[in-house]
Write a protein that holds these residues in place. Sequence first.
Motif, mmCIF file in Angstrom:
data_model
loop_
_atom_site.group_PDB
_atom_site.id
_atom_site.type_symbol
_atom_site.label_atom_id
_atom_site.label_comp_id
_atom_site.label_asym_id
_atom_site.label_seq_id
_atom_site.Cartn_x
_atom_site.Cartn_y
_atom_site.Cartn_z
ATOM 1 N N VAL A 44 -5.484 0.060 -3.355
ATOM 2 C CA VAL A 44 -4.138 -0.070 -3.129
ATOM 3 C C VAL A 44 -3.697 0.354 -1.891
ATOM 4 N N ASP A 45 -4.261 1.534 -1.473
ATOM 5 C CA ASP A 45 -4.299 1.898 -0.240
ATOM 6 C C ASP A 45 -4.643 0.906 1.043
ATOM 7 N N ILE A 46 -5.932 0.446 0.641
ATOM 8 C CA ILE A 46 -6.522 -0.389 1.474
ATOM 9 C C ILE A 46 -5.546 -1.843 1.595
ATOM 10 N N ALA A 47 -5.113 -2.233 0.301
ATOM 11 C CA ALA A 47 -4.478 -3.622 0.399
ATOM 12 C C ALA A 47 -3.368 -3.311 1.083
ATOM 13 N N LEU A 48 -2.638 -2.226 1.029
ATOM 14 C CA LEU A 48 -1.259 -1.939 1.783
ATOM 15 C C LEU A 48 -1.494 -1.962 3.192
ATOM 16 N N ASP A 49 -2.469 -1.302 3.652
ATOM 17 C CA ASP A 49 -2.960 -1.098 5.168
ATOM 18 C C ASP A 49 -3.150 -2.541 5.561
ATOM 19 N N THR A 50 -4.182 -3.247 4.861
ATOM 20 C CA THR A 50 -4.259 -4.694 5.532
ATOM 21 C C THR A 50 -2.856 -5.381 5.579
ATOM 22 N N ALA A 51 -2.294 -5.373 4.556
ATOM 23 C CA ALA A 51 -0.974 -6.371 4.347
ATOM 24 C C ALA A 51 -0.128 -5.635 5.594
ATOM 25 N N ARG A 52 -0.144 -4.394 6.072
ATOM 26 C CA ARG A 52 0.802 -4.011 7.211
ATOM 27 C C ARG A 52 0.213 -4.563 8.301
ATOM 28 N N GLU A 85 4.643 -11.234 -2.052
ATOM 29 C CA GLU A 85 4.421 -10.788 -3.733
ATOM 30 C C GLU A 85 3.600 -9.866 -3.852
ATOM 31 N N ASP A 86 2.397 -9.555 -3.130
ATOM 32 C CA ASP A 86 1.531 -8.548 -3.373
ATOM 33 C C ASP A 86 2.136 -7.241 -3.289
ATOM 34 N N ALA A 87 2.726 -7.040 -2.247
ATOM 35 C CA ALA A 87 3.383 -5.583 -2.087
ATOM 36 C C ALA A 87 4.474 -5.555 -3.162
ATOM 37 N N ASP A 88 5.216 -6.491 -3.493
ATOM 38 C CA ASP A 88 6.043 -6.160 -4.787
ATOM 39 C C ASP A 88 5.385 -5.860 -5.943
ATOM 40 N N ARG A 89 4.422 -6.719 -6.297
ATOM 41 C CA ARG A 89 3.386 -6.243 -7.563
ATOM 42 C C ARG A 89 3.096 -4.872 -7.293
ATOM 43 N N ILE A 90 2.458 -4.503 -6.066
ATOM 44 C CA ILE A 90 2.054 -3.024 -6.007
ATOM 45 C C ILE A 90 3.067 -2.030 -6.255
ATOM 46 N N ALA A 91 4.327 -2.420 -5.628
ATOM 47 C CA ALA A 91 5.493 -1.374 -5.919
ATOM 48 C C ALA A 91 5.891 -1.184 -7.319
ATOM 49 N N GLY A 92 5.748 -2.578 -8.023
ATOM 50 C CA GLY A 92 5.709 -2.415 -9.320
ATOM 51 C C GLY A 92 5.050 -1.743 -10.070
ATOM 52 N N GLU A 93 3.847 -1.797 -9.686
ATOM 53 C CA GLU A 93 2.746 -1.051 -10.729
ATOM 54 C C GLU A 93 2.556 0.395 -10.366
ATOM 55 N N GLN A 94 2.864 0.816 -9.242
ATOM 56 C CA GLN A 94 3.127 2.259 -8.807
ATOM 57 C C GLN A 94 4.261 3.110 -9.361
ATOM 58 N N GLY A 95 5.389 2.254 -9.750
ATOM 59 C CA GLY A 95 6.592 3.047 -10.125
ATOM 60 C C GLY A 95 6.555 3.729 -11.621
ATOM 61 N N PRO A 96 5.799 3.067 -12.622
ATOM 62 C CA PRO A 96 5.581 3.844 -13.695
ATOM 63 C C PRO A 96 4.768 4.974 -13.569
ATOM 64 N N ILE A 139 4.898 3.313 -2.447
ATOM 65 C CA ILE A 139 5.888 2.466 -3.141
ATOM 66 C C ILE A 139 7.091 2.278 -1.733
ATOM 67 N N LYS A 140 7.144 3.191 -0.973
ATOM 68 C CA LYS A 140 8.058 2.913 0.023
ATOM 69 C C LYS A 140 7.615 2.232 1.048
ATOM 70 N N LEU A 141 6.185 2.340 1.399
ATOM 71 C CA LEU A 141 5.437 1.366 2.331
ATOM 72 C C LEU A 141 5.435 -0.272 1.563
ATOM 73 N N ALA A 142 5.148 -0.267 0.535
ATOM 74 C CA ALA A 142 5.093 -1.441 -0.337
ATOM 75 C C ALA A 142 6.612 -2.348 -0.072
ATOM 76 N N ARG A 143 7.765 -1.472 -0.363
ATOM 77 C CA ARG A 143 8.941 -2.281 -0.278
ATOM 78 C C ARG A 143 9.410 -2.555 1.015
ATOM 79 N N LEU A 144 8.949 -1.691 1.941
ATOM 80 C CA LEU A 144 9.145 -2.088 3.505
ATOM 81 C C LEU A 144 8.256 -3.217 3.831
ATOM 82 N N LEU A 145 7.084 -3.253 3.292
ATOM 83 C CA LEU A 145 6.386 -4.583 3.532
ATOM 84 C C LEU A 145 6.986 -5.790 2.879
#
Length: 182
Positions: A44-52, A85-96, A139-145
């Motif tokens: 997840v960290d790698i995916a968010l960093d790559t997306a950023r 779409e990917d960042a939104d999915r990650i934020a949704g998965e990390q929320g719970p 989650i904050k980074l994913a929502r920012l993305l």
Amino acid sequence: MLVRKTARPACAGISGWAVMAACLLSLLMALLAAAPAARAADEVDIALDTARQQVERIEKRLAGDAPVPGSELAESRRVLLQLQEDADRIAGEQGPELDSAKARLAELGPAPEGGAEAPDVAEQRRGLQKTVETLDARIKLARLLVVQSQQLADQAAGERRDRFRAALFERTDSILSPSFWA
């Protein structure tokens, strides 16, 4: 005559080595179960960093002085919408997971004032606080993305729309004009 039988513990017939082996086996199972979660967190960290990095690269390209070709604008928009779409999915998965960690931390209650807390409870509290902070940051980074990629996708679509409009309403000679046919 009454004969009293004393109850023996269930593990009375088990040797010390067997108990130790069972403990080691259960510890190994717990570590193996935790390993996929650690790998998933790294992914997840790698995916968010790559997306950023991709969002930043597209943002620089769109903000540059050189005009971006229409095909590149369309591709950038497609990539940005996929990243959103990917960042939104990650934020949704990390929320719970964040909610769960916060609930466990709340169960421990506030730390005692004098610091007279059992070492294992203090360690548990520190671990949970670190988990909450890490998940919250993800989650904050994913929502920012999500927001940033949507804004850039809108910018790319607006640029294409403006170019189309300019080409559509470009003044040219009428087909009835002799200079058009010359």
